[in-house]
Design a protein around this motif. Structure first.
Motif, PDB file in Angstrom:
ATOM      1  N   ARG A  86       0.670  -0.929  -0.050  1.00 16.78           N
ATOM      2  CA  ARG A  86       0.347   0.345   0.107  1.00 16.78           C
ATOM      3  C   ARG A  86       0.787   1.751  -0.274  1.00 16.78           C
ATOM      4  O   ARG A  86       0.978   2.025   0.924  1.00 16.78           O
ATOM      5  CB  ARG A  86      -0.841   0.019   1.189  1.00 16.78           C
ATOM      6  N   PRO A  87       1.474   1.471  -0.994  1.00 21.52           N
ATOM      7  CA  PRO A  87       2.249   2.698  -0.853  1.00 21.52           C
ATOM      8  C   PRO A  87       1.705   3.677  -0.760  1.00 21.52           C
ATOM      9  O   PRO A  87       2.370   5.179  -0.467  1.00 21.52           O
ATOM     10  CB  PRO A  87       3.601   2.864  -2.413  1.00 21.52           C
ATOM     11  N   GLU A 102      -1.943   3.253  -8.953  1.00 26.03           N
ATOM     12  CA  GLU A 102      -1.717   2.384  -9.151  1.00 26.03           C
ATOM     13  C   GLU A 102      -0.849   0.849  -9.003  1.00 26.03           C
ATOM     14  O   GLU A 102      -0.948  -0.001  -9.421  1.00 26.03           O
ATOM     15  CB  GLU A 102      -1.473   2.291 -11.253  1.00 26.03           C
ATOM     16  N   GLN A 103       0.115   1.631  -8.035  1.00 29.03           N
ATOM     17  CA  GLN A 103       1.256   0.978  -7.497  1.00 29.03           C
ATOM     18  C   GLN A 103       0.658   0.195  -6.461  1.00 29.03           C
ATOM     19  O   GLN A 103       1.218  -1.189  -5.826  1.00 29.03           O
ATOM     20  CB  GLN A 103       2.182   1.545  -7.030  1.00 29.03           C
ATOM     21  N   ASN A 104      -0.667   0.967  -5.997  1.00 28.03           N
ATOM     22  CA  ASN A 104      -1.129  -0.306  -4.443  1.00 28.03           C
ATOM     23  C   ASN A 104      -1.939  -1.622  -4.932  1.00 28.03           C
ATOM     24  O   ASN A 104      -2.649  -1.348  -5.895  1.00 28.03           O
ATOM     25  CB  ASN A 104      -2.674   0.122  -4.248  1.00 28.03           C
ATOM     26  N   HIS A 105      -1.833  -2.929  -4.519  1.00 25.17           N
ATOM     27  CA  HIS A 105      -1.740  -3.525  -4.873  1.00 25.17           C
ATOM     28  C   HIS A 105      -4.109  -3.718  -4.855  1.00 25.17           C
ATOM     29  O   HIS A 105      -4.175  -4.529  -5.842  1.00 25.17           O
ATOM     30  CB  HIS A 105      -1.615  -4.712  -3.696  1.00 25.17           C
ATOM     31  N   TRP A 139      -6.041  -6.429  -3.550  1.00 19.84           N
ATOM     32  CA  TRP A 139      -6.608  -7.606  -4.425  1.00 19.84           C
ATOM     33  C   TRP A 139      -7.197  -8.143  -3.386  1.00 19.84           C
ATOM     34  O   TRP A 139      -7.341  -9.306  -3.048  1.00 19.84           O
ATOM     35  CB  TRP A 139      -5.521  -8.046  -5.296  1.00 19.84           C
ATOM     36  N   ASP A 140      -6.770  -7.791  -1.600  1.00 16.07           N
ATOM     37  CA  ASP A 140      -6.796  -9.236  -0.466  1.00 16.07           C
ATOM     38  C   ASP A 140      -7.944  -7.497  -0.255  1.00 16.07           C
ATOM     39  O   ASP A 140      -7.724  -6.398   0.442  1.00 16.07           O
ATOM     40  CB  ASP A 140      -5.796  -8.599  -0.207  1.00 16.07           C
ATOM     41  N   PRO A 141      -8.120  -8.254   1.029  1.00 16.97           N
ATOM     42  CA  PRO A 141      -9.609  -7.740   1.655  1.00 16.97           C
ATOM     43  C   PRO A 141      -8.945  -7.341   2.766  1.00 16.97           C
ATOM     44  O   PRO A 141      -9.616  -5.830   3.209  1.00 16.97           O
ATOM     45  CB  PRO A 141      -9.961  -9.316   2.319  1.00 16.97           C
ATOM     46  N   HIS A 142      -7.378  -7.538   3.372  1.00 17.26           N
ATOM     47  CA  HIS A 142      -7.204  -5.366   3.945  1.00 17.26           C
ATOM     48  C   HIS A 142      -6.728  -4.698   3.477  1.00 17.26           C
ATOM     49  O   HIS A 142      -7.025  -3.620   3.236  1.00 17.26           O
ATOM     50  CB  HIS A 142      -6.231  -6.098   5.031  1.00 17.26           C
ATOM     51  N   ASP A 143      -5.819  -4.740   1.960  1.00 14.64           N
ATOM     52  CA  ASP A 143      -6.074  -3.758   1.059  1.00 14.64           C
ATOM     53  C   ASP A 143      -7.915  -3.059   0.835  1.00 14.64           C
ATOM     54  O   ASP A 143      -7.681  -2.160   1.077  1.00 14.64           O
ATOM     55  CB  ASP A 143      -5.691  -4.597  -0.047  1.00 14.64           C
ATOM     56  N   PHE A 144      -8.931  -3.734   1.460  1.00 17.20           N
ATOM     57  CA  PHE A 144     -10.025  -2.964   0.528  1.00 17.20           C
ATOM     58  C   PHE A 144     -10.123  -2.552   1.955  1.00 17.20           C
ATOM     59  O   PHE A 144     -10.988  -1.559   1.823  1.00 17.20           O
ATOM     60  CB  PHE A 144     -11.011  -4.165   0.551  1.00 17.20           C
ATOM     61  N   LEU A 145     -10.186  -3.109   2.858  1.00 19.15           N
ATOM     62  CA  LEU A 145     -10.279  -2.990   4.385  1.00 19.15           C
ATOM     63  C   LEU A 145      -9.686  -1.023   4.752  1.00 19.15           C
ATOM     64  O   LEU A 145      -9.971  -0.264   5.164  1.00 19.15           O
ATOM     65  CB  LEU A 145      -9.758  -3.368   4.905  1.00 19.15           C
ATOM     66  N   VAL A 146      -8.305  -0.904   4.351  1.00 17.17           N
ATOM     67  CA  VAL A 146      -7.654   0.156   4.019  1.00 17.17           C
ATOM     68  C   VAL A 146      -8.320   1.112   3.877  1.00 17.17           C
ATOM     69  O   VAL A 146      -8.579   2.047   3.882  1.00 17.17           O
ATOM     70  CB  VAL A 146      -5.893   0.367   3.776  1.00 17.17           C
ATOM     71  N   HIS A 171       3.024   1.399  10.472  1.00 15.60           N
ATOM     72  CA  HIS A 171       3.146   2.477   9.108  1.00 15.60           C
ATOM     73  C   HIS A 171       2.204   3.056   7.955  1.00 15.60           C
ATOM     74  O   HIS A 171       1.719   4.107   7.783  1.00 15.60           O
ATOM     75  CB  HIS A 171       4.569   1.931   8.637  1.00 15.60           C
ATOM     76  N   VAL A 172       1.527   1.954   7.942  1.00 15.85           N
ATOM     77  CA  VAL A 172      -0.038   2.019   6.918  1.00 15.85           C
ATOM     78  C   VAL A 172      -0.688   3.308   7.893  1.00 15.85           C
ATOM     79  O   VAL A 172      -1.328   3.976   6.489  1.00 15.85           O
ATOM     80  CB  VAL A 172      -0.782   0.767   6.986  1.00 15.85           C
ATOM     81  N   GLY A 173      -0.886   3.367   9.112  1.00 17.66           N
ATOM     82  CA  GLY A 173      -1.509   5.405   9.358  1.00 17.66           C
ATOM     83  C   GLY A 173      -0.685   6.231   9.514  1.00 17.66           C
ATOM     84  O   GLY A 173      -1.235   7.479  10.326  1.00 17.66           O
TER      85      GLY A 173
END
Lengths: 291, 237
Positions: A239-240, A246-249, A251-258, A288-290
């Motif tokens: 999750r850059p 476009e560099q964000n993946h 494709w996974d539930p936690h990507d969607f959750l972010v 770090h994601v936050g």
């Protein structure tokens, strides 16, 4: 012919005949018949999953649960009582019907079905239950049943060790970071986040946002376990950018959750929640994601 | 045998026939349309349910039900499982062969030769019938039960390529129950059964047969609509 005679003739007509039985329950729109039908033994024993040859299974329809789903709109007390009395089953078609019924009831009555729905979400076979549960989560929140809505959100949107999720597909097997999964199809998960979470957040405010952040924790902890612990979550790889990129993946539930957390924070700020309160809920979690 | 035990009373001549529940009468009528013998077997079993004082009633009834279940595959033209008796058929083939050997002009001291005549044609027909029947019937009991259940799938809520495994299992279980009871296996092996269990097994067979033999009709649905309207009207009144 009086009412009791007509009822006796009706029961005679529908017992033991799959065709007349199905026809009757598809036509049933008179809730005053429910107690008599229950007394005659209906609404009690749903069909289970049928094991077929070569490892296939079949989920039989149950005309009785379909009738209950339809009648919930006009006789919710009776329908609720009957659903609560029905024997447990693993058949996901019956779970779907009962979730439909819950979505037609008042939030107060629907809340009583939440423990059952949480249990059904753990079943290995799920058809439309997750999407219906997502609608119910939003309805409960909007209807003031906050605690029930939170319970449902926690059970529905939880991320679990993918070995426990029950449905691992080939593309789940790439990469060390994919150690968590939703309990159901990830695109259904994304659909719930996009369709029902905004309404849920409007109704529950900062507490709802905090719950979403809590739901992300297992995914981050799975990352951290391979990187020396928090705040390392390797989000610079998956999750850059918190903004769409476009560099964000993605494709996974936690990507969607972010993404859902980001949009929910935006929503609360736009609707008047102080920025500092939102930052407190999202950023001060030592990840770090936050940042 | 069972009919004789009952004194040759036919359903029509017995006033109890008219008093039977509509579902039972409908099934009896339906079975008689298909095969009178099977209808008699069913009627015998039902009489044993009603006649609790009849000596050894459950075993007699079970015998009738077992016969009924064994003959159903023939009625519906599905494989009959282990009903194919190879030994009897080989005996029949042997007779046809002996006849051809002795009477056909094609049977010579040098072997078989010439144009097919009557005795040889008979032998060939017998051979063909045996091979055809063997192909059709020589299946396991499980396969035969599945084939029959497929044929008996009751209407719109269960129709499919695969019969419900539970139905096949129940059918097999019910047949085993009747077989054991008919041979007094329940007595000799110390198993317990009672009137209620017997009725339960008979009812299971009835439900399946009615579904197949009396498929949905517009009249049935219209009757349901009328009954619902009556209930609604009476409720309002």
């Amino acid at each position: 012919m009086d009412k009791s005679e007509a009822l006796a003739a009706l029961l005679e007509k529908i017992r033991g005949r799959g065709d007349t039985y199905a026809y009757f329950f598809e036509r049933l729109d008179n809730p005053s018949l429910l107690p008599s039908l229950a007394q005659a033994g209906f609404f009690k024993e749903p069909p289970g999953i049928e094991e077929l040859e070569n490892g296939f299974v079949r989920f039989p329809l149950w005309p009785e649960s379909r009738a209950l789903a339809r009648l919930a709109e006009i006789a919710e007390e009776d329908v609720l009582a009957l659903i609560l009395e029905t024997n447990e089953t693993a058949n996901p078609r019956i779970h779907d019907d009962f979730a439909d019924a819950a979505n037609k009831m008042s939030p107060q009555n629907a809340a009583r079905l939440v423990p059952h729905i949480l249990s059904w979400l753990q079943s290995p076979y799920k058809l439309l239950l997750p999407l219906k549960a997502g609608q119910l989560m939003e309805r409960l929140a909007k209807g003031g049943e906050i605690q029930a809505s939170f319970s449902l959100a926690q059970g529905l949107l939880q991320l679990v060790d993918r070995r426990d999720a029950g449905s691992v597909s080939d593309d789940d097997l790439f990469g060390a970071r994919r150690d968590v999964a939703a309990l159901f199809d990830k695109y259904d998960y994304k659909a719930i986040l996009e369709s029902n979470v905004p309404g849920f957040i409007r109704a529950t405010g900062i507490e709802g946002l905090a719950l979403l952040c809590d739901l992300l924790e297992p995914a981050l902890l799975a990352q951290a376990s391979q990187l020396g612990g928090p705040p390392e979550d390797a989000s610079y790889t998956w999750r850059p950018s918190i903004a769409d990129h476009e560099q964000n993946h993605d494709w996974d539930p936690h990507d969607f959750l972010v993404t859902a957390i980001r949009d929910s924070a935006d929503l609360l700020i736009a609707e008047g929640t102080p920025l500092s309160v939102v930052i407190e809920a999202v950023a001060n979690r030592n990840w770090h994601v936050g940042d | 045998v069972v009919s004789n035990v009952l004194g040759g009373v036919t359903p029509e001549s017995d006033p109890r026939f008219a008093e039977q529940p509509p579902q039972r009468r409908r099934l009896l009528d339906a079975l008689r349309d298909v095969d009178v013998g099977i209808a008699d077997m069913y009627e015998s079993a039902r009489r044993m349910i009603d006649d609790v004082d009849f000596p050894d009633a459950l075993s007699v009834g079970a015998h009738a039900m077992r016969e009924l279940m064994e003959k159903l595959p023939r009625v519906f033209d599905v494989p009959a499982g282990q009903g194919f008796s190879l030994r009897n058929r080989i005996d029949g083939l042997r007779k046809a062969f002996d006849k051809a050997k002795n009477k056909s002009t094609c049977s010579t001291s040098d072997g078989w030769a010439g144009e097919i005549d009557g005795p040889l044609a008979e032998l060939l027909q017998e051979t063909e019938a045996l091979l055809t029947d063997r192909e059709r019937d020589w299946v396991s009991r499980g396969e035969a039960d599945r084939a029959l259940m497929r044929e008996l799938e009751p209407g719109p809520i269960r129709r499919g390529d695969h019969p419900a495994a539970t139905e096949v299992e129940q059918w097999s279980h019910t047949r085993a129950y009747f077989e054991s009871l008919a041979h007094h296996g329940h007595v000799y092996r110390g198993k317990q059964t009672d009137h209620a269990e017997f009725v339960e097994h008979v009812t299971r067979v009835e439900v399946l047969l009615l579904s197949k033999l009396r498929p949905p009709t517009a009249a049935d649905f219209a009757e349901i609509d009328a009954l619902l309207a009556t209930i609604e009207r009476e409720s309002d009144g």
